[in-house]
Design an enzyme around this catalytic site. Structure first.
Site, PDB file in Angstrom:
ATOM      1  CG  ASP A  14      -1.555   1.062   1.790  1.00  0.00           C
ATOM      2  OD1 ASP A  14      -2.556   1.349   0.427  1.00  0.00           O
ATOM      3  OD2 ASP A  14      -1.840   1.814   2.649  1.00  0.00           O
ATOM      4  CG  ASP A  16      -2.417   8.014   0.382  1.00  0.00           C
ATOM      5  OD1 ASP A  16      -0.666   8.568   0.946  1.00  0.00           O
ATOM      6  OD2 ASP A  16      -2.352   7.451  -0.397  1.00  0.00           O
TER       7      ASP A  16
END
Length: 220
Positions: A14, A16
């Site tokens: 991922d 953020d």
């Protein structure tokens, strides 16, 4: 901290909250949005991490037509892409990505191409060659589609992937994809990942002779 060792054939990352700390801009933009819609900012912030913007809006404004959410999301993405103040790497992210050179890995993010490119650059991080962004999927996390696409692009079975995530939606997506999940940061700990680290300084990867990757979690 007790070290955990996971063996994988690919890592799915991922962005953020996992590689890039963009909390400052996410807070600014979503709290402004909350005020415009008369919603409690604290409650909104519990929903928005990990999801595409329109998916968060669908949860927060369930009676609003999706067409409006999609249009609103376009405006939000433009705001987010233009605002990189306070965007920095999660500690250890640059070294972690450098250690993955030559090993199968992909970025799997709810951001679109423009936003992910701007935020990774603002944090001084290189973009992985394989990227699954908002444009690549029909369903946002917590749907597993993004992680399954990342695994497919790398040619690796889902069970042989380890996901790195910070949000409840992302951890749920990794689990639904049949993958093991390393949670990054305090936000992740409450969602029951297979292992959790404070940041990426506590992760070390090691390539093995058979082509697999040993992920040492909980090692400074």
């Amino acid at each position: 901290m007790t070290a955990t060792v996971l063996t994988a054939r690919a890592l799915l990352l991922d962005m953020d909250g996992t590689l890039v700390n963009s909390d400052a801009v996410v807070e600014r933009i979503w709290r402004r949005w909350s005020e415009r819609h008369g919603l409690d900012g604290d409650e909104v912030m519990k929903v928005v991490h990990g999801r595409q913007g329109h998916a968060s809006m669908a949860v927060l404004l369930p009676d609003r037509p999706m067409k409006q959410n999609l249009a609103d999301n376009e405006r939000m993405l433009a705001e987010e892409t233009a605002d990189v103040e306070g965007v920095v790497e999660v500690p250890g992210a640059a070294a972690f990505l450098a250690s993955l050179q030559g090993l199968p890995h992909a970025l799997v993010t709810s951001a679109d191409v423009a936003l992910s490119t701007v935020r990774m650059a603002a944090a001084g991080l290189p973009l992985p060659a394989v990227r699954v962004t908002a444009e690549s999927v029909g369903a946002s996390k917590p749907d597993p589609e993004g992680f399954l696409k990342g695994a497919a692009e790398l040619g690796v079975a889902p069970a042989d992937c380890v996901v790195f995530e910070d949000s409840g939606a992302g951890i749920a997506a990794g689990r639904a994809a049949g993958m093991r999940v390393v949670g990054v940061g305090a936000r992740a700990a409450v969602h029951g990942p297979d292992a959790v680290v404070r940041d990426l300084t506590e992760v070390r990867v090691e390539a093995t002779a058979d082509g697999s990757i040993r992920v040492h979690v909980g090692e400074a």
